[in-house]
Design a protein around this motif. Structure first.
Motif, PDB file in Angstrom:
ATOM      1  N   LYS A  28       0.752  -1.139  -0.081  1.00 11.14           N
ATOM      2  CA  LYS A  28       0.005   0.004  -0.104  1.00 11.14           C
ATOM      3  C   LYS A  28       0.957   1.308  -0.109  1.00 11.14           C
ATOM      4  CE  LYS A  28      -3.647  -2.280   2.805  1.00 11.14           C
ATOM      5  NZ  LYS A  28      -4.466  -2.444   3.962  1.00 11.14           N
ATOM      6  N   LYS A  33      -0.301   4.877  -1.040  1.00  8.80           N
ATOM      7  CA  LYS A  33      -1.525   4.934  -0.419  1.00  8.80           C
ATOM      8  C   LYS A  33      -1.130   4.867   1.235  1.00  8.80           C
ATOM      9  CE  LYS A  33      -4.071   5.341  -3.669  1.00  8.80           C
ATOM     10  NZ  LYS A  33      -4.729   6.479  -4.213  1.00  8.80           N
ATOM     11  N   CYS A  37      -5.589   2.271   5.763  1.00 11.36           N
ATOM     12  CA  CYS A  37      -6.890   1.777   5.090  1.00 11.36           C
ATOM     13  C   CYS A  37      -6.521   1.572   3.425  1.00 11.36           C
ATOM     14  CB  CYS A  37      -7.566   3.222   5.111  1.00 11.36           C
ATOM     15  SG  CYS A  37      -6.934   4.580   4.125  1.00 11.36           S
ATOM     16  N   SER A  39      -6.530   3.590   1.044  1.00 11.22           N
ATOM     17  CA  SER A  39      -7.486   4.298   0.240  1.00 11.22           C
ATOM     18  C   SER A  39      -6.945   5.755   0.107  1.00 11.22           C
ATOM     19  CB  SER A  39      -8.768   4.525   0.564  1.00 11.22           C
ATOM     20  OG  SER A  39      -9.677   3.371   0.592  1.00 11.22           O
TER      21      SER A  39
END
Length: 138
Positions: A28, A33, A37, A39
């Motif tokens: 991630k 990101k 999360c 996101s």
């Protein structure tokens, strides 16, 4: 087995649930990101890490990436481009200016691509391992 010899106690389950998986978090981070999360963006500019995630409000201000991303970028770019330079030179024997131009642009482009991604990966690694104040294990 826990220190008391009893497996599956509520305290042991709380510790297990508080663990952060390393490789999903690093992936991630490499995608720039949030490691929590996946996101929200971890960077607010090219290399500036956000203080908090815009989606899940995870505190990211504790990171200490420092020179790590630059060292990793140099290591990766050097190990990719040096053998390619040797192969290109021995196979095609291009003019020195052509060789310098192509490999100079390749090194700069690859460095600019990798640097923010490696910074995100290092911050995510620190987050996953609870380093530098990224929370404490229960």
């Amino acid at each position: 087995m826990s220190a008391t010899g009893i497996e599956g106690t509520p305290m042991e389950e709380a510790i297990k649930s508080d663990e952060r998986e390393l490789w999903p978090a690093v992936w991630k981070g490499f995608r720039r990101k949030c490691p929590n999360c996946g996101s929200g963006p971890i960077l607010k500019s090219y290399l500036k890490v956000r203080d908090t995630c815009t989606v899940c409000r995870e505190d990211l201000s504790h990171h200490r990436a420092d020179d790590g991303p630059a060292y990793l970028t140099i290591l990766i770019v050097g190990h990719l481009m040096a053998p390619l330079l040797h192969v290109a030179f021995t196979t095609w024997r291009p003019e020195p200016l052509v060789l310098f131009t192509i490999f100079g642009l390749g090194c700069v482009g690859l460095s600019l691509y990798l640097l923010p991604r490696l910074k995100g990966a290092i911050v995510a690694f620190q987050w996953a391992r609870y380093m530098h104040g990224f929370g404490s294990k229960a």
